[in-house]
Design a protein around this motif. Sequence first.
Motif, PDB file in Angstrom:
ATOM      1  N   GLU A  45       0.834  -1.192   0.000  1.00  0.00           N
ATOM      2  CA  GLU A  45       0.000   0.000   0.000  1.00  0.00           C
ATOM      3  C   GLU A  45       0.876   1.252   0.000  1.00  0.00           C
ATOM      4  N   PRO A  46       0.610   2.179  -0.907  1.00  0.00           N
ATOM      5  CA  PRO A  46       1.494   3.339  -0.992  1.00  0.00           C
ATOM      6  C   PRO A  46       1.188   4.403   0.067  1.00  0.00           C
ATOM      7  N   LEU A  47       1.546   4.124   1.311  1.00  0.00           N
ATOM      8  CA  LEU A  47       1.388   5.111   2.391  1.00  0.00           C
ATOM      9  C   LEU A  47       2.767   5.468   2.929  1.00  0.00           C
ATOM     10  N   LEU A  48       2.920   6.683   3.415  1.00  0.00           N
ATOM     11  CA  LEU A  48       4.183   7.073   4.038  1.00  0.00           C
ATOM     12  C   LEU A  48       4.303   6.344   5.381  1.00  0.00           C
ATOM     13  N   GLU A  49       5.544   6.163   5.811  1.00  0.00           N
ATOM     14  CA  GLU A  49       5.767   5.427   7.061  1.00  0.00           C
ATOM     15  C   GLU A  49       5.415   6.244   8.290  1.00  0.00           C
ATOM     16  N   TYR A  50       4.916   5.562   9.303  1.00  0.00           N
ATOM     17  CA  TYR A  50       4.625   6.214  10.593  1.00  0.00           C
ATOM     18  C   TYR A  50       5.950   6.559  11.274  1.00  0.00           C
ATOM     19  N   PRO A  51       5.948   7.534  12.211  1.00  0.00           N
ATOM     20  CA  PRO A  51       7.209   7.881  12.883  1.00  0.00           C
ATOM     21  C   PRO A  51       7.671   6.758  13.815  1.00  0.00           C
ATOM     22  N   GLN A  52       8.984   6.553  13.872  1.00  0.00           N
ATOM     23  CA  GLN A  52       9.577   5.509  14.717  1.00  0.00           C
ATOM     24  C   GLN A  52      10.307   6.152  15.884  1.00  0.00           C
ATOM     25  N   TYR A  53      10.337   5.472  17.012  1.00  0.00           N
ATOM     26  CA  TYR A  53      11.026   5.968  18.209  1.00  0.00           C
ATOM     27  C   TYR A  53      11.846   4.841  18.814  1.00  0.00           C
ATOM     28  N   THR A  54      12.899   5.214  19.554  1.00  0.00           N
ATOM     29  CA  THR A  54      13.637   4.225  20.339  1.00  0.00           C
ATOM     30  C   THR A  54      13.827   4.775  21.751  1.00  0.00           C
ATOM     31  N   ARG A  55      14.561   4.058  22.610  1.00  0.00           N
ATOM     32  CA  ARG A  55      14.767   4.538  23.975  1.00  0.00           C
ATOM     33  C   ARG A  55      15.783   5.677  23.992  1.00  0.00           C
TER      34      ARG A  55
END
Length: 277
Positions: free
Chosen positions: A191-201
């Motif tokens: 599906e051509p959607l932009l990626e959700y934001p990612q986080y780490t510790r």
Amino acid sequence: MHIDVVSVFPEYFHILELSLLGKAQQSGLLQLRVHNLRDWTHDVHHSVDDTPVGGGAGMVMKPETWAECLDEVLPQTAATSHAKPILIFPNPSAPLFTQEVAQELSQAPSIAFGCGRYEGIDARVADYYRTIGMPDVNTRCTLDVREYSIGDYVLNGGEVAVCVMIEAITRLIPGFMGNPESIVKESYTGEPLLEYPQYTRPTTWRGISVPPILTSGDHAKVDRFRRDKSLEKTSVLRPDLIQCLDCHALDKADRKTLIALGWNVSGAHPVRSHNTH
Ligand code: 6SD
């Protein structure tokens, strides 16, 4: 996969020895051969260009040098497989090189790239190899000659565009990536959607906390949150991609989110409602 590259600046391709691409070359998953076009010149100056016929600024790459080089390199490109070899010239005035194209090309056993410089390569070169095909008639094998642009901006030559294409293609070869799952989930595949934001510790950094739902341990809620963030980001930054979605493939929650973002989802594809920006 076997890749041949022809360029007057073979040094550009040293970056492909780094990181995962370097590992793929060491493991034999990728066989990359870079050829210097000037090796096929016969004059003392090793000249590969001449003035444009009909006048105008700049220089055009000579067809004879390109043909002598390609006549020798293309049979090597083809040698590894019985498939029709693909020859690609980057060109700012060509169809866009997309993830779909990268996906298709990742299945090819061998590809050759020709990098233009100056005002480009004499137009007869691509035409010739498209119609005449492989130099050796005994192979009775035609060539798939293509031209692609990597974006609507102009570069000084094809080298950087070829590096971009090689990286996009080779990372899709099975066994190339350490974590193939990350390919399936990322933007533009499926599906051509932009990626959700990612986080780490750490979960709080300089006073900024990650969205609390991500630390809740509720996987269904995390999935929904990420999906909504993707829809939201795509709606703001790339509404053209939202317009291409198939409304029938959306679930109830997707529809609710899109409606809240100002889309009408009752037709085949989302359409902007009139009540929002
Ligand atoms: C002279 C080239 C070849 C010059 C190019 C491709 C894209 N997308 N922008 N610029 C380009 C390719 C420029 O040879």
